[in-house]
Design a protein around this motif. Sequence first.
Motif, PDB file in Angstrom:
ATOM      1  N   VAL A  34       0.850  -1.186   0.000  1.00 30.94           N
ATOM      2  CA  VAL A  34       0.000   0.000   0.000  1.00 30.94           C
ATOM      3  C   VAL A  34       0.887   1.237   0.000  1.00 30.94           C
ATOM      4  N   GLU A  35       0.651   2.134  -0.959  1.00 31.00           N
ATOM      5  CA  GLU A  35       1.352   3.413  -1.017  1.00 31.00           C
ATOM      6  C   GLU A  35       0.349   4.526  -0.736  1.00 31.00           C
ATOM      7  N   ASN A  36       0.818   5.614  -0.176  1.00 32.03           N
ATOM      8  CA  ASN A  36       0.002   6.797   0.139  1.00 32.03           C
ATOM      9  C   ASN A  36      -1.081   6.499   1.175  1.00 32.03           C
ATOM     10  N   HIS A  37      -0.735   5.711   2.186  1.00 28.77           N
ATOM     11  CA  HIS A  37      -1.686   5.425   3.272  1.00 28.77           C
ATOM     12  C   HIS A  37      -1.673   6.588   4.279  1.00 28.77           C
ATOM     13  N   ASN A  38      -2.677   6.571   5.162  1.00 30.80           N
ATOM     14  CA  ASN A  38      -2.783   7.588   6.200  1.00 30.80           C
ATOM     15  C   ASN A  38      -2.705   6.990   7.602  1.00 30.80           C
ATOM     16  N   GLY A  39      -2.099   5.823   7.713  1.00 31.41           N
ATOM     17  CA  GLY A  39      -1.913   5.223   9.028  1.00 31.41           C
ATOM     18  C   GLY A  39      -2.631   3.896   9.190  1.00 31.41           C
ATOM     19  N   ILE A  40      -2.282   3.219  10.271  1.00 31.15           N
ATOM     20  CA  ILE A  40      -2.862   1.919  10.598  1.00 31.15           C
ATOM     21  C   ILE A  40      -3.929   2.127  11.667  1.00 31.15           C
ATOM     22  N   LEU A  41      -5.127   1.612  11.408  1.00 27.72           N
ATOM     23  CA  LEU A  41      -6.247   1.758  12.340  1.00 27.72           C
ATOM     24  C   LEU A  41      -6.392   0.545  13.262  1.00 27.72           C
ATOM     25  N   GLU A  42      -6.035  -0.620  12.754  1.00 24.45           N
ATOM     26  CA  GLU A  42      -6.120  -1.858  13.539  1.00 24.45           C
ATOM     27  C   GLU A  42      -5.028  -2.798  13.063  1.00 24.45           C
ATOM     28  N   TYR A  43      -4.431  -3.515  14.018  1.00 24.75           N
ATOM     29  CA  TYR A  43      -3.312  -4.390  13.674  1.00 24.75           C
ATOM     30  C   TYR A  43      -3.377  -5.661  14.496  1.00 24.75           C
ATOM     31  N   SER A  44      -3.492  -6.795  13.820  1.00 22.41           N
ATOM     32  CA  SER A  44      -3.350  -8.102  14.466  1.00 22.41           C
ATOM     33  C   SER A  44      -2.872  -9.083  13.399  1.00 22.41           C
ATOM     34  N   ASN A  63      -1.851 -15.337   9.986  1.00 20.16           N
ATOM     35  CA  ASN A  63      -0.404 -15.157  10.150  1.00 20.16           C
ATOM     36  C   ASN A  63       0.125 -13.925   9.412  1.00 20.16           C
ATOM     37  N   MET A  64      -0.651 -12.843   9.438  1.00 22.93           N
ATOM     38  CA  MET A  64      -0.240 -11.630   8.738  1.00 22.93           C
ATOM     39  C   MET A  64       0.779 -10.865   9.569  1.00 22.93           C
ATOM     40  N   ASP A  65       1.724 -10.274   8.864  1.00 21.59           N
ATOM     41  CA  ASP A  65       2.795  -9.536   9.513  1.00 21.59           C
ATOM     42  C   ASP A  65       3.039  -8.254   8.735  1.00 21.59           C
ATOM     43  N   LEU A  66       3.269  -7.171   9.449  1.00 20.10           N
ATOM     44  CA  LEU A  66       3.622  -5.898   8.836  1.00 20.10           C
ATOM     45  C   LEU A  66       5.129  -5.911   8.617  1.00 20.10           C
ATOM     46  N   CYS A  67       5.545  -6.112   7.366  1.00 23.87           N
ATOM     47  CA  CYS A  67       6.974  -6.287   7.055  1.00 23.87           C
ATOM     48  C   CYS A  67       7.680  -4.966   6.808  1.00 23.87           C
ATOM     49  N   VAL A  68       6.978  -4.020   6.208  1.00 18.66           N
ATOM     50  CA  VAL A  68       7.564  -2.714   5.888  1.00 18.66           C
ATOM     51  C   VAL A  68       6.571  -1.638   6.309  1.00 18.66           C
ATOM     52  N   LEU A  69       7.070  -0.594   6.968  1.00 16.84           N
ATOM     53  CA  LEU A  69       6.229   0.539   7.326  1.00 16.84           C
ATOM     54  C   LEU A  69       7.058   1.814   7.244  1.00 16.84           C
ATOM     55  N   THR A  70       6.646   2.707   6.346  1.00 17.25           N
ATOM     56  CA  THR A  70       7.219   4.045   6.275  1.00 17.25           C
ATOM     57  C   THR A  70       6.055   5.022   6.315  1.00 17.25           C
ATOM     58  N   GLU A  73       4.467   4.147   2.698  1.00 17.62           N
ATOM     59  CA  GLU A  73       4.302   2.796   2.185  1.00 17.62           C
ATOM     60  C   GLU A  73       4.230   1.785   3.318  1.00 17.62           C
ATOM     61  N   LEU A  74       3.517   0.686   3.045  1.00 19.04           N
ATOM     62  CA  LEU A  74       3.544  -0.444   3.962  1.00 19.04           C
ATOM     63  C   LEU A  74       3.368  -1.726   3.167  1.00 19.04           C
ATOM     64  N   THR A  75       3.892  -2.808   3.718  1.00 20.12           N
ATOM     65  CA  THR A  75       3.777  -4.126   3.096  1.00 20.12           C
ATOM     66  C   THR A  75       3.323  -5.117   4.157  1.00 20.12           C
ATOM     67  N   ILE A  76       2.288  -5.876   3.814  1.00 18.72           N
ATOM     68  CA  ILE A  76       1.751  -6.907   4.694  1.00 18.72           C
ATOM     69  C   ILE A  76       1.960  -8.245   4.011  1.00 18.72           C
ATOM     70  N   GLU A  77       2.465  -9.212   4.764  1.00 13.29           N
ATOM     71  CA  GLU A  77       2.645 -10.562   4.236  1.00 13.29           C
ATOM     72  C   GLU A  77       1.937 -11.545   5.136  1.00 13.29           C
ATOM     73  N   GLY A  78       1.483 -12.635   4.570  1.00 14.30           N
ATOM     74  CA  GLY A  78       0.768 -13.682   5.283  1.00 14.30           C
ATOM     75  C   GLY A  78      -0.191 -14.354   4.325  1.00 14.30           C
ATOM     76  N   LYS A  79      -1.129 -15.091   4.842  1.00 18.51           N
ATOM     77  CA  LYS A  79      -2.152 -15.745   4.030  1.00 18.51           C
ATOM     78  C   LYS A  79      -3.344 -14.792   3.962  1.00 18.51           C
ATOM     79  N   ILE A  80      -3.518 -14.104   2.828  1.00 15.02           N
ATOM     80  CA  ILE A  80      -4.570 -13.102   2.668  1.00 15.02           C
ATOM     81  C   ILE A  80      -5.856 -13.784   2.220  1.00 15.02           C
TER      82      ILE A  80
END
Length: 90
Positions: A34-44, A63-70, A73-80
């Motif tokens: 995700v590019e141009n996000h405005n923040g994380i509202l919920e995380y698990s 098993n989702m994990d936040l791998c990159v956060l700037t 930009e952010l990157t989430i990996e796991g079984k979507i």
Amino acid sequence: MGEWMEKMRGNFLAEDLNPNLPHVEVVGDRRVLVENHNGILEYSDTVMRIALGGMELCIAGENMDLCVLTLHELTIEGKIHTLEYIRRNG
């Protein structure tokens, strides 16, 4: 290429280059960028909600994990399992 196709191609390209619009890229069922996000509202490890201007993106999986956060930009990996756009009022 026909005039209509040229016009549509120009419109899509203009939207892709707009730095104010969020850009979401899904790679199989294992990664969401995700590019141009405005923040994380919920995380698990099963649900992540991301603010995207006037809407939010809800990602559900396992098993989702936040791998990159700037800041941009952010990157989430796991079984979507699902991605859902939710328009916020206001």
